[in-house]
Design a protein around this motif. Structure first.
Motif, PDB file in Angstrom:
ATOM      1  N   ARG A 185     -10.854 -30.734 -15.019  1.00  9.84           N
ATOM      2  CA  ARG A 185     -12.023 -30.206 -14.288  1.00  9.84           C
ATOM      3  C   ARG A 185     -12.327 -28.763 -14.666  1.00  9.84           C
ATOM      4  O   ARG A 185     -13.354 -28.219 -14.286  1.00  9.84           O
ATOM      5  N   ASN A 186     -11.418 -28.124 -15.380  1.00  8.29           N
ATOM      6  CA  ASN A 186     -11.558 -26.699 -15.697  1.00  8.29           C
ATOM      7  C   ASN A 186     -11.556 -26.476 -17.204  1.00  8.29           C
ATOM      8  O   ASN A 186     -10.763 -25.711 -17.734  1.00  8.29           O
ATOM      9  N   HIS A 187     -12.428 -27.218 -17.916  1.00  8.06           N
ATOM     10  CA  HIS A 187     -12.651 -27.023 -19.346  1.00  8.06           C
ATOM     11  C   HIS A 187     -11.475 -27.417 -20.242  1.00  8.06           C
ATOM     12  O   HIS A 187     -11.507 -27.177 -21.447  1.00  8.06           O
ATOM     13  N   GLY A 188     -10.409 -27.983 -19.660  1.00  8.95           N
ATOM     14  CA  GLY A 188      -9.212 -28.264 -20.443  1.00  8.95           C
ATOM     15  C   GLY A 188      -8.281 -27.075 -20.552  1.00  8.95           C
ATOM     16  O   GLY A 188      -7.336 -27.089 -21.348  1.00  8.95           O
ATOM     17  N   ILE A 189      -8.521 -26.044 -19.745  1.00 11.33           N
ATOM     18  CA  ILE A 189      -7.676 -24.843 -19.730  1.00 11.33           C
ATOM     19  C   ILE A 189      -6.481 -25.091 -18.807  1.00 11.33           C
ATOM     20  O   ILE A 189      -6.643 -25.589 -17.689  1.00 11.33           O
ATOM     21  N   THR A 190      -5.313 -24.751 -19.261  1.00 15.71           N
ATOM     22  CA  THR A 190      -4.090 -25.125 -18.552  1.00 15.71           C
ATOM     23  C   THR A 190      -3.780 -24.259 -17.341  1.00 15.71           C
ATOM     24  O   THR A 190      -2.924 -24.620 -16.537  1.00 15.71           O
ATOM     25  N   ALA A 191      -4.433 -23.118 -17.179  1.00 15.20           N
ATOM     26  CA  ALA A 191      -4.197 -22.262 -16.015  1.00 15.20           C
ATOM     27  C   ALA A 191      -5.511 -21.620 -15.608  1.00 15.20           C
ATOM     28  O   ALA A 191      -6.340 -21.295 -16.455  1.00 15.20           O
ATOM     29  N   PHE A 243      -7.696 -18.453 -13.664  1.00 12.20           N
ATOM     30  CA  PHE A 243      -7.620 -17.006 -13.912  1.00 12.20           C
ATOM     31  C   PHE A 243      -6.560 -16.317 -13.047  1.00 12.20           C
ATOM     32  O   PHE A 243      -6.022 -15.284 -13.421  1.00 12.20           O
ATOM     33  N   ARG A 244      -6.197 -16.915 -11.915  1.00  5.66           N
ATOM     34  CA  ARG A 244      -5.195 -16.293 -11.052  1.00  5.66           C
ATOM     35  C   ARG A 244      -3.781 -16.431 -11.620  1.00  5.66           C
ATOM     36  O   ARG A 244      -2.869 -15.740 -11.203  1.00  5.66           O
ATOM     37  N   GLN A 245      -3.618 -17.365 -12.547  1.00  3.13           N
ATOM     38  CA  GLN A 245      -2.298 -17.617 -13.119  1.00  3.13           C
ATOM     39  C   GLN A 245      -2.131 -17.009 -14.515  1.00  3.13           C
ATOM     40  O   GLN A 245      -1.060 -17.098 -15.103  1.00  3.13           O
ATOM     41  N   ARG A 246      -3.185 -16.405 -15.046  1.00  2.00           N
ATOM     42  CA  ARG A 246      -3.129 -15.900 -16.415  1.00  2.00           C
ATOM     43  C   ARG A 246      -2.387 -14.570 -16.502  1.00  2.00           C
ATOM     44  O   ARG A 246      -2.363 -13.774 -15.559  1.00  2.00           O
ATOM     45  N   ASP A 247      -1.827 -14.337 -17.670  1.00  2.00           N
ATOM     46  CA  ASP A 247      -1.195 -13.065 -17.984  1.00  2.00           C
ATOM     47  C   ASP A 247      -2.259 -12.168 -18.635  1.00  2.00           C
ATOM     48  O   ASP A 247      -2.503 -12.243 -19.832  1.00  2.00           O
ATOM     49  N   GLY A 248      -2.912 -11.370 -17.791  1.00  2.00           N
ATOM     50  CA  GLY A 248      -3.993 -10.541 -18.300  1.00  2.00           C
ATOM     51  C   GLY A 248      -5.204 -11.379 -18.688  1.00  2.00           C
ATOM     52  O   GLY A 248      -5.674 -12.215 -17.932  1.00  2.00           O
ATOM     53  N   TRP A 249      -5.694 -11.158 -19.907  1.00  3.96           N
ATOM     54  CA  TRP A 249      -6.915 -11.830 -20.356  1.00  3.96           C
ATOM     55  C   TRP A 249      -6.647 -13.163 -21.035  1.00  3.96           C
ATOM     56  O   TRP A 249      -7.568 -13.941 -21.282  1.00  3.96           O
ATOM     57  N   PHE A 250      -5.402 -13.431 -21.343  1.00  4.19           N
ATOM     58  CA  PHE A 250      -5.100 -14.536 -22.256  1.00  4.19           C
ATOM     59  C   PHE A 250      -5.137 -15.898 -21.549  1.00  4.19           C
ATOM     60  O   PHE A 250      -4.607 -16.075 -20.458  1.00  4.19           O
ATOM     61  N   TYR A 251      -5.801 -16.869 -22.199  1.00  7.77           N
ATOM     62  CA  TYR A 251      -5.770 -18.266 -21.737  1.00  7.77           C
ATOM     63  C   TYR A 251      -5.890 -19.165 -22.946  1.00  7.77           C
ATOM     64  O   TYR A 251      -6.320 -18.740 -24.026  1.00  7.77           O
ATOM     65  N   GLU A 252      -5.507 -20.415 -22.781  1.00 11.86           N
ATOM     66  CA  GLU A 252      -5.609 -21.384 -23.869  1.00 11.86           C
ATOM     67  C   GLU A 252      -6.248 -22.677 -23.374  1.00 11.86           C
ATOM     68  O   GLU A 252      -5.890 -23.194 -22.316  1.00 11.86           O
ATOM     69  N   MET A 253      -7.194 -23.199 -24.161  1.00 14.08           N
ATOM     70  CA  MET A 253      -7.782 -24.504 -23.905  1.00 14.08           C
ATOM     71  C   MET A 253      -7.037 -25.532 -24.752  1.00 14.08           C
ATOM     72  O   MET A 253      -7.126 -25.516 -25.979  1.00 14.08           O
TER      73      MET A 253
END
Length: 381
Positions: free
Chosen positions: A210-216, A218-228
């Motif tokens: 439901r969230n673009h295939g992103i595994t976390a 924004f509240r769970q991210r380490d700074g700006w980094f995220y991965e789809m």
């Protein structure tokens, strides 16, 4: 005989508590992906007697997310009923898989387990049962079939939230169950839906989907980094919609009780009307009555149904027909080679179906008006 007010087949109820819940959330600083989402998810999961709820922006999105969680892929087959809204089958097609239509029981219009078993092939991955009009399917029989053949079992419970089968709540009867919160349903978030499950892996996959295939988030991210990691969708539901849903949920039990009262009034009168009959209720099923459906008796009902439909509409009743069998839609004929005659029970039933007004704000006098207009129409021939 006329009707001074329009009575649709379904309608939402919104009160001051609902308005306040939405307004409070709009000024809370959270509009989306905030605390009301998880609160709503937990509340619906609790109602369903399962561990997890995943809020999404429609019942269709919930169905799609479930098919993703099951790992459906091109070449797979999923058995579905034809007597439903197209989304119940579309979610299979979204994944590149093939919906296979199993006919329905003529008395209930619920998927027929015997027909399901006859359609299983090496390509079959699962079964989607649809709680048509609000009545739970024969999940005991479907579970035996699913377990025997190693299939998933999904429940399209968009019509049946708050119902139960032999004391077991709708939402806990399948591997994943799906709800809709469209305005004509039992409770609403405007548009919205939810998938509920006891399986933590399905829960995780649907949240990613439901969230673009992103595994976390924004509240769970380490700074700006995220991965789809997967190809997902933006199927999120807003905080203010979830606030509305929480407020509506407080009234759900009362509203379903009123729907059953209305159904009882209809049932009493239809026992004396020879030409029309309501659908039968399965033993052990506690119907939630999203719809109140009647069926014209006899063969070649289509012309008579059309005349009755037009007359009732003219008199101010927003009657509807649920549904055109999915396999008869042009897309399915072109894409999957479906054809008239594939599901004869559903096709014959469709010709005589009418959904009558059914919503909690109806008064007993409204039911009397509906019944009087039907009797008048039948007397006129």
């Amino acid at each position: 005989m006329g009707n001074s007010k329009f009575l649709p087949y379904g309608r939402q109820s919104i009160d001051e508590c609902d308005l306040k819940a939405v307004a409070d959330t709009l000024t809370s600083g959270w509009l989306t992906t905030g605390p009301k989402v998880s609160e709503f998810e937990q509340a619906i999961a609790k109602l369903s007697k399962v561990a997890h709820g995943v809020a999404v922006n429609s019942g269709t999105a919930a169905l799609h997310a479930a098919m993703y969680a099951f790992g459906l892929k091109e070449g797979d087959e999923v058995i579905v009923p034809p007597m439903t809204f197209a989304a119940s089958a579309n979610c299979v097609a979204y994944m590149g898989a093939t919906p296979i239509f199993a006919d329905v029981d003529p008395k209930t219009l619920l998927i027929d387990p015997e027909k399901v078993e006859q359609l299983i092939t090496p390509k079959t991955r699962g079964i989607i049962a649809v709680d048509y009009a609000g009545q739970p399917c024969d999940y005991d029989a479907l579970r035996v079939i699913a377990d025997k053949h190693g299939l998933f079992l999904a429940s399209d419970a968009c019509h049946s939230i708050g119902g139960d089968l032999n004391g077991q709540m709708v939402g806990s009867l399948a591997d994943i169950s799906l709800y809709s919160f469209h305005p004509v349903k039992h409770m609403t978030t405007g548009e919205g839906g939810m998938a509920v499950t006891d399986n933590p892996e399905y829960d995780k996959r649907m949240r990613i989907f439901r969230n673009h295939g992103i595994t976390a988030d924004f509240r769970q991210r380490d700074g700006w980094f995220y991965e789809m990691e997967e190809l997902g969708f933006n199927y999120r539901l807003t905080d203010f919609q979830c606030a509305l849903g929480l407020s509506q949920l407080e009234k759900l039990e009362k509203w379903i009780e009123r729907r059953r009262e209305i159904a009882s009034l209809y049932n009493h009168e239809f026992a004396e009307i020879e030409e029309l009959a309501p659908l039968e209720i399965r033993p052990g099923a506690n119907h939630a009555y999203h719809l109140y459906v009647v069926k014209l008796k006899g063969s070649d009902c289509a012309p008579k149904r059309k005349a009755l439909f037009d007359y009732l509409r003219e008199k101010g009743l927003g009657v509807q027909v649920h549904y055109i069998p999915v396999h008869l839609h042009p897309y399915y004929k072109k894409k999957f080679g479906t054809y008239k005659g594939m599901c004869p029970v559903a096709e014959e039933a469709y010709n005589g179906l009418i959904s009558l007004p059914m919503f909690p704000a109806m008064e007993d006098s409204d039911v009397t008006v509906v019944l009087s207009l039907i009797k008048d129409a039948l007397q006129r021939g």
